[in-house]
Design a protein around this motif. Structure first.
Motif, PDB file in Angstrom:
ATOM      1  N   ALA A 193      -8.506  15.050  26.448  1.00 43.77           N
ATOM      2  CA  ALA A 193      -7.793  14.112  25.561  1.00 43.77           C
ATOM      3  C   ALA A 193      -6.757  13.302  26.334  1.00 43.77           C
ATOM      4  N   HIS A 194      -6.482  12.114  25.764  1.00 50.14           N
ATOM      5  CA  HIS A 194      -5.545  11.210  26.437  1.00 50.14           C
ATOM      6  C   HIS A 194      -4.097  11.629  26.200  1.00 50.14           C
ATOM      7  N   ASP A 195      -3.264  11.287  27.170  1.00 45.08           N
ATOM      8  CA  ASP A 195      -1.832  11.279  26.914  1.00 45.08           C
ATOM      9  C   ASP A 195      -1.484   9.803  26.814  1.00 45.08           C
ATOM     10  N   TYR A 196      -1.109   9.367  25.649  1.00 39.00           N
ATOM     11  CA  TYR A 196      -0.972   7.932  25.407  1.00 39.00           C
ATOM     12  C   TYR A 196       0.322   7.304  25.933  1.00 39.00           C
ATOM     13  N   ARG A 197       1.213   8.131  26.415  1.00 40.41           N
ATOM     14  CA  ARG A 197       2.468   7.578  26.969  1.00 40.41           C
ATOM     15  C   ARG A 197       3.089   6.537  26.036  1.00 40.41           C
ATOM     16  N   TYR A 198       3.250   6.915  24.800  1.00 36.86           N
ATOM     17  CA  TYR A 198       3.872   5.987  23.843  1.00 36.86           C
ATOM     18  C   TYR A 198       5.250   5.565  24.324  1.00 36.86           C
ATOM     19  N   PHE A 199       5.579   4.313  24.150  1.00 33.96           N
ATOM     20  CA  PHE A 199       6.982   3.881  24.306  1.00 33.96           C
ATOM     21  C   PHE A 199       7.210   2.664  23.422  1.00 33.96           C
ATOM     22  N   PRO A 200       8.459   2.386  23.076  1.00 28.96           N
ATOM     23  CA  PRO A 200       8.733   1.285  22.139  1.00 28.96           C
ATOM     24  C   PRO A 200       8.202  -0.033  22.679  1.00 28.96           C
ATOM     25  N   GLU A 201       7.541  -0.794  21.821  1.00 31.35           N
ATOM     26  CA  GLU A 201       7.010  -2.106  22.205  1.00 31.35           C
ATOM     27  C   GLU A 201       8.208  -3.030  22.487  1.00 31.35           C
ATOM     28  N   PRO A 202       8.384  -3.415  23.747  1.00 27.63           N
ATOM     29  CA  PRO A 202       9.590  -4.177  24.085  1.00 27.63           C
ATOM     30  C   PRO A 202       9.562  -5.619  23.584  1.00 27.63           C
ATOM     31  N   ASP A 203       8.365  -6.122  23.249  1.00 26.85           N
ATOM     32  CA  ASP A 203       8.263  -7.516  22.821  1.00 26.85           C
ATOM     33  C   ASP A 203       8.440  -7.701  21.312  1.00 26.85           C
ATOM     34  N   LEU A 204       8.591  -6.593  20.585  1.00 36.93           N
ATOM     35  CA  LEU A 204       8.848  -6.694  19.140  1.00 36.93           C
ATOM     36  C   LEU A 204      10.114  -5.889  18.851  1.00 36.93           C
ATOM     37  N   VAL A 205      11.180  -6.557  18.570  1.00 34.02           N
ATOM     38  CA  VAL A 205      12.422  -5.807  18.350  1.00 34.02           C
ATOM     39  C   VAL A 205      12.382  -5.087  17.006  1.00 34.02           C
ATOM     40  N   PRO A 206      12.998  -3.916  16.954  1.00 33.15           N
ATOM     41  CA  PRO A 206      13.087  -3.216  15.668  1.00 33.15           C
ATOM     42  C   PRO A 206      13.843  -4.073  14.656  1.00 33.15           C
ATOM     43  N   PHE A 207      13.480  -3.932  13.381  1.00 34.09           N
ATOM     44  CA  PHE A 207      14.206  -4.701  12.360  1.00 34.09           C
ATOM     45  C   PHE A 207      14.375  -3.879  11.099  1.00 34.09           C
ATOM     46  N   ILE A 208      15.318  -4.319  10.285  1.00 33.00           N
ATOM     47  CA  ILE A 208      15.616  -3.613   9.042  1.00 33.00           C
ATOM     48  C   ILE A 208      15.050  -4.431   7.889  1.00 33.00           C
ATOM     49  N   VAL A 209      14.366  -3.749   6.964  1.00 32.43           N
ATOM     50  CA  VAL A 209      13.793  -4.474   5.824  1.00 32.43           C
ATOM     51  C   VAL A 209      14.804  -4.529   4.700  1.00 32.43           C
ATOM     52  N   VAL A 262       0.844  -1.201   0.000  1.00 36.30           N
ATOM     53  CA  VAL A 262       0.000   0.000   0.000  1.00 36.30           C
ATOM     54  C   VAL A 262       0.875   1.244   0.000  1.00 36.30           C
ATOM     55  N   ALA A 263       1.871   1.245   0.869  1.00 36.36           N
ATOM     56  CA  ALA A 263       2.749   2.419   0.988  1.00 36.36           C
ATOM     57  C   ALA A 263       3.384   2.755  -0.361  1.00 36.36           C
ATOM     58  N   LEU A 264       3.864   1.748  -1.058  1.00 36.98           N
ATOM     59  CA  LEU A 264       4.515   1.997  -2.354  1.00 36.98           C
ATOM     60  C   LEU A 264       3.504   2.497  -3.385  1.00 36.98           C
ATOM     61  N   ALA A 265       2.308   1.927  -3.361  1.00 32.47           N
ATOM     62  CA  ALA A 265       1.284   2.367  -4.315  1.00 32.47           C
ATOM     63  C   ALA A 265       0.886   3.817  -4.050  1.00 32.47           C
ATOM     64  N   LEU A 266       1.049   4.260  -2.801  1.00 30.75           N
ATOM     65  CA  LEU A 266       0.719   5.652  -2.457  1.00 30.75           C
ATOM     66  C   LEU A 266       1.970   6.528  -2.531  1.00 30.75           C
ATOM     67  N   ASN A 267       2.991   6.026  -3.215  1.00 31.39           N
ATOM     68  CA  ASN A 267       4.214   6.798  -3.476  1.00 31.39           C
ATOM     69  C   ASN A 267       4.968   7.213  -2.221  1.00 31.39           C
ATOM     70  N   CYS A 268       4.873   6.395  -1.189  1.00 36.31           N
ATOM     71  CA  CYS A 268       5.529   6.728   0.082  1.00 36.31           C
ATOM     72  C   CYS A 268       6.968   6.224   0.119  1.00 36.31           C
ATOM     73  N   LYS A 269       7.736   6.842   1.017  1.00 40.80           N
ATOM     74  CA  LYS A 269       9.078   6.327   1.325  1.00 40.80           C
ATOM     75  C   LYS A 269       8.922   5.290   2.428  1.00 40.80           C
ATOM     76  N   ILE A 270       9.815   4.310   2.417  1.00 41.81           N
ATOM     77  CA  ILE A 270       9.747   3.259   3.432  1.00 41.81           C
ATOM     78  C   ILE A 270      10.845   3.500   4.466  1.00 41.81           C
ATOM     79  N   GLN A 271      10.449   3.377   5.701  1.00 44.42           N
ATOM     80  CA  GLN A 271      11.401   3.562   6.807  1.00 44.42           C
ATOM     81  C   GLN A 271      12.500   2.482   6.745  1.00 44.42           C
ATOM     82  N   ASP A 272      13.713   2.862   7.022  1.00 47.13           N
ATOM     83  CA  ASP A 272      14.799   1.865   7.014  1.00 47.13           C
ATOM     84  C   ASP A 272      14.621   0.850   8.130  1.00 47.13           C
ATOM     85  N   THR A 273      14.327   1.387   9.316  1.00 55.10           N
ATOM     86  CA  THR A 273      14.161   0.502  10.468  1.00 55.10           C
ATOM     87  C   THR A 273      12.697   0.511  10.895  1.00 55.10           C
TER      88      THR A 273
END
Ligand code: ADP
Ligand code: ZN
Ligand code: MG
Length: 480
Positions: A270-286, A64-75
């Motif tokens: 409005a909520h403060d969502y306190r976002y933080f990195p999901e520790p159970d899914l490690v970042p990865f490179i495509v 979908v991202a490519l069809a919408l002419n988006c850039k893809i995140q490295d990580t």
């Protein structure tokens, strides 16, 4: 008069991806199953359970991202969006925060020809999971929750505030849905909730650069409602501004019964969502090769296909756009075009009578049940003058009703066109004898009287006479 205010609109679309299993567990995504039957420790948030990213959902997102002419995140990184709500068993949603999997894209929205086109920029496309569904039985003092939807893969597609009218918003959504259907990553069914839209809107003095205070309108399950809700908001916000009152940042809901938006919560709540990195899914490179492979395998998209329809089949821009707006319809046209020569006639029939039949029955081309070869047979019968165009319309309706082929219907009902000179002449003479008024009108110079006479001949032959021959024969006997 120059308008004093202009609208600024940004849209957020949520798309349910059509995978077999949920985004982070192996539960089935099948729709309409008994409540809570598609759940497991992961999507119910049991302690110690661990999410695993669904590969298909991820690859679909890139598509979908490519069809919408988006850039893809490295990580690629996922984050937890924390909030408490009964439809969210984990008390957080796995989403993407500061590093959406893609960003900086665009959709060219073409309506009313190329010149009227507009480029709507895509701010981000990210992957997240859906929440469960709350059910509030009427007259009950309790609510029910169904977690079958919890953990379903959702793609969020967010535009820049590039849209300036309800009509543009509608056109963007239509163009986006068309692309998404071409990609075959979702059924895009709004009634089922597979495609949902939230609209952000503010107004500002025409010509100003700075953005006004935005209002977010939620709860719209049709593009028409988005358009209506935006029109209402423009009116509401403009009246406030003209009265010198402050527009407050808030979330509003569209009330489709009363045709108004109503306040749901203001910024202060409005909520403060306190976002933080999901520790159970490690970042990865495509791997770049994976992305390039997906890019190469992208199907021809609606705009390109419309251009090709104009070029290859000699269709008008309008016909080409209508046909290519829906992937199934475009495929259908091309299948018919392979076995039927007159493309213009084909386009007229599909965009005319076939479309009318689909609308009347509220079905798409696939459920209408007319095979390309059967439509081709019908059209060929018109071309070789076995039946008139008018009778062909009735035959088409009958084909849909009875699932019979055109040839069968025509022969069993005796609908074949009369092209026998003698037979037509007999009826023509009869009609002329019975309608002296029209005959003298015609001879007195009122040439349009012939239309009536043709109509009488067609009536007497129950629509079966060859109209061109009737015309010629009438003229001959009227002394031309
Ligand atoms: P939030 O952080 O509140 O979700 P975002 O910056 O992510 O806000 O934007 C959400 C959506 O609202 C986007 O589609 C964006 O284009 C749109 N938007 C942002 N600011 C405005 C504004 N002032 N008026 C209209 N739309 C806006
Ligand atoms: Zn599960
Ligand atoms: Mg947002």
């Amino acid at each position: 008069m120059k308008r004093l205010y202009e609208a600024v609109i940004g849209l957020e679309v949520h798309l349910q991806l059509e995978t077999e299993t949920k985004a982070f567990c192996g539960c089935s995504t099948e729709f309409g199953k008994s409540p809570n039957s598609h759940t497991c420790p992961v999507c119910l948030g049991f302690p110690g359970s661990l999410p695993v990213l669904n590969e298909k959902a991820f690859l679909y997102s890139i598509k979908v991202a490519l069809a919408l002419n988006c850039k893809i995140q490295d990580t690629i990184k996922f984050d937890r969006k924390n909030y408490y709500y009964p439809d969210l068993p984990k008390n957080f949603q796995i989403s993407q925060f500061d590093m959406p999997l893609s960003y900086d894209g665009f959709v060219d929205v073409i309506s009313g020809g190329r010149e009227a086109g507009k480029r709507v920029h895509i701010k981000r496309v990210h992957l997240e999971e859906d929440a469960g569904k709350l059910i509030h039985p009427s007259c009950a003092s309790y609510s029910l929750v169904d977690f079958n939807r919890a953990g379903m893969p959702l793609l969020e597609i967010v535009t820049e505030p590039d849209i300036n009218s309800p009509e543009e918003a509608y056109n963007y959504l239509t163009a986006l849905k068309s692309i998404l259907q071409y990609l075959r990553v979702s059924d895009c069914n709004m009634e089922k909730g597979s495609l949902r839209c939230d609209a952000n809107i503010s107004i500002r003095k025409a010509g100003e650069k700075e953005l006004g205070v935005k209002v977010e309108v939620k709860n719209m399950n049709s593009f028409r409602w988005v358009r209506e809700a935006l029109s209402f908001e423009i009116g509401r916000q403009t009246s406030l501004a003209e009265a010198g009152e402050r527009i407050i940042q808030e979330t509003r809901l569209w009330d489709a019964q009363k045709f108004v938006t109503v306040s749901m919560r203001s910024k202060e709540e409005a909520h403060d969502y306190r976002y933080f990195p999901e520790p159970d899914l490690v970042p990865f490179i495509v791997d770049k090769n994976i992305i390039e492979d997906i890019r190469k395998a992208l199907p021809e998209l609606p705009d390109a296909r419309a251009d090709r329809f104009v070029k290859d089949y000699g269709l008008s821009e309008y016909d080409a756009r209508v046909l290519t707006g829906q992937v199934d319809l475009a495929d259908y046209f091309e299948e018919c075009a392979r076995i039927y020569a007159n493309k213009k006639t084909l386009a007229n029939w599909i965009n005319g009578d076939i479309a009318a039949q689909m609308n009347a029955r509220n079905v798409n081309i696939l459920s209408l049940g007319i095979e390309p070869k059967d439509l081709a047979e019908l059209l060929k019968m018109i071309d070789d003058q076995s039946i008139s165009g008018k009778i062909a319309k009735d035959v088409l309706a009958e084909m849909i009703e009875t699932k019979k082929r055109a040839g069968e219907i025509v022969s069993s009902k005796g609908l074949s066109q009369i092209s026998d000179k003698g037979e037509i002449e007999k009826t023509v003479l009869d009609v002329l004898a019975k309608n002296e008024r029209s005959v003298s009108d015609y001879k007195g110079g009122k040439k349009t009287a012939i239309t009536f006479l043709v109509g009488q001949v067609m009536k007497q032959t129950r629509g079966k006479a060859n109209p061109a021959m009737v015309n010629d024969m009438l003229k001959k006997h009227l002394g031309e």
